[in-house]
Design a protein around this motif. Structure first.
Motif, short mmCIF file in Angstrom:
data_model
loop_
_atom_site.label_atom_id
_atom_site.label_comp_id
_atom_site.label_asym_id
_atom_site.label_seq_id
_atom_site.Cartn_x
_atom_site.Cartn_y
_atom_site.Cartn_z
N SER A 73 0.83 -1.21 0.00
CA SER A 73 0.00 0.00 0.00
C SER A 73 0.86 1.25 0.00
CB SER A 73 -0.92 0.02 1.22
OG SER A 73 -1.87 -1.01 1.13
N ARG A 74 1.91 1.25 0.79
CA ARG A 74 2.81 2.41 0.86
C ARG A 74 3.47 2.65 -0.49
NH1 ARG A 74 8.10 3.63 1.44
NH2 ARG A 74 8.65 5.42 2.70
N LYS A 76 2.34 1.65 -3.38
CA LYS A 76 1.28 2.05 -4.32
C LYS A 76 0.99 3.54 -4.19
CE LYS A 76 -3.36 0.96 -5.86
NZ LYS A 76 -4.58 0.17 -5.60
N ARG A 77 0.92 4.05 -2.96
CA ARG A 77 0.68 5.49 -2.76
C ARG A 77 1.82 6.30 -3.37
NH1 ARG A 77 -0.95 3.78 2.18
NH2 ARG A 77 1.00 4.41 3.19
N PHE A 80 1.57 6.00 -7.32
CA PHE A 80 0.43 6.58 -8.05
C PHE A 80 -0.13 7.87 -7.45
CE2 PHE A 80 0.12 1.94 -8.97
CZ PHE A 80 0.46 2.02 -10.32
N ASP A 81 0.15 8.16 -6.19
CA ASP A 81 -0.49 9.30 -5.54
C ASP A 81 0.46 10.45 -5.21
OD1 ASP A 81 -2.83 7.82 -5.65
OD2 ASP A 81 -2.68 7.13 -3.59
N ASN A 82 1.76 10.22 -5.30
CA ASN A 82 2.73 11.28 -5.01
C ASN A 82 3.09 12.03 -6.28
OD1 ASN A 82 2.83 10.59 -2.33
ND2 ASN A 82 4.86 9.68 -2.40
N ASP A 83 3.62 13.20 -6.11
CA ASP A 83 4.03 13.97 -7.28
C ASP A 83 5.54 13.89 -7.53
OD1 ASP A 83 4.87 15.49 -5.15
OD2 ASP A 83 3.89 17.33 -5.78
N TYR A 85 7.18 10.93 -8.43
CA TYR A 85 7.35 9.99 -9.55
C TYR A 85 8.72 9.33 -9.55
CZ TYR A 85 3.20 12.49 -11.04
OH TYR A 85 1.97 13.07 -11.08
N THR A 88 8.52 5.65 -10.84
CA THR A 88 8.23 5.67 -12.27
C THR A 88 9.46 6.08 -13.07
OG1 THR A 88 5.94 6.23 -11.78
CG2 THR A 88 6.68 6.59 -14.03
#
Length: 100
Positions: A73-74, A76-77, A80-83, A85, A88
């Protein structure tokens, strides 16, 4: 960028990492810098991020990596949810080079 992390010491650390030229140098440096548990935890999180990008489900990730659902979960956040990247950025570079 997370301003809580930015410091001269962090810059020095990242400059040291960027100076490494191959995996052998990385192993040598990180073995001195981190415990084996810390290296395994960081490695596991990167593999979890890769699997999440590949649209793998939690049960498959837990089975393959041994990561807890909290860790997944951490990641994943962060993925996909942080700016930032960060995951990625690295995974795209690795996949472009064909390193899986």
């Amino acid at each position: 960028m997370n301003s809580k992390l930015k410091s001269e010491a962090a810059d020095f650390l990242f400059d040291a990492i960027l100076s490494l030229e191959n995996k052998e140098e990385c192993y040598r440096f990180f073995e001195d810098l981190c415990t084996s548990a810390e290296i395994k935890a960081m490695s596991q999180r990167l593999v979890v991020a890769k699997m999440l990008m590949e649209k793998k489900v939690y049960t498959e990730i837990v089975k393959e990596t041994g990561a807890s659902t909290a860790t997944i979960s951490r990641v994943k956040r962060a993925l996909f949810d942080n700016d930032t990247y960060g995951y990625t950025l690295v995974l795209d570079k690795l996949l472009d080079k064909g390193e899986n």
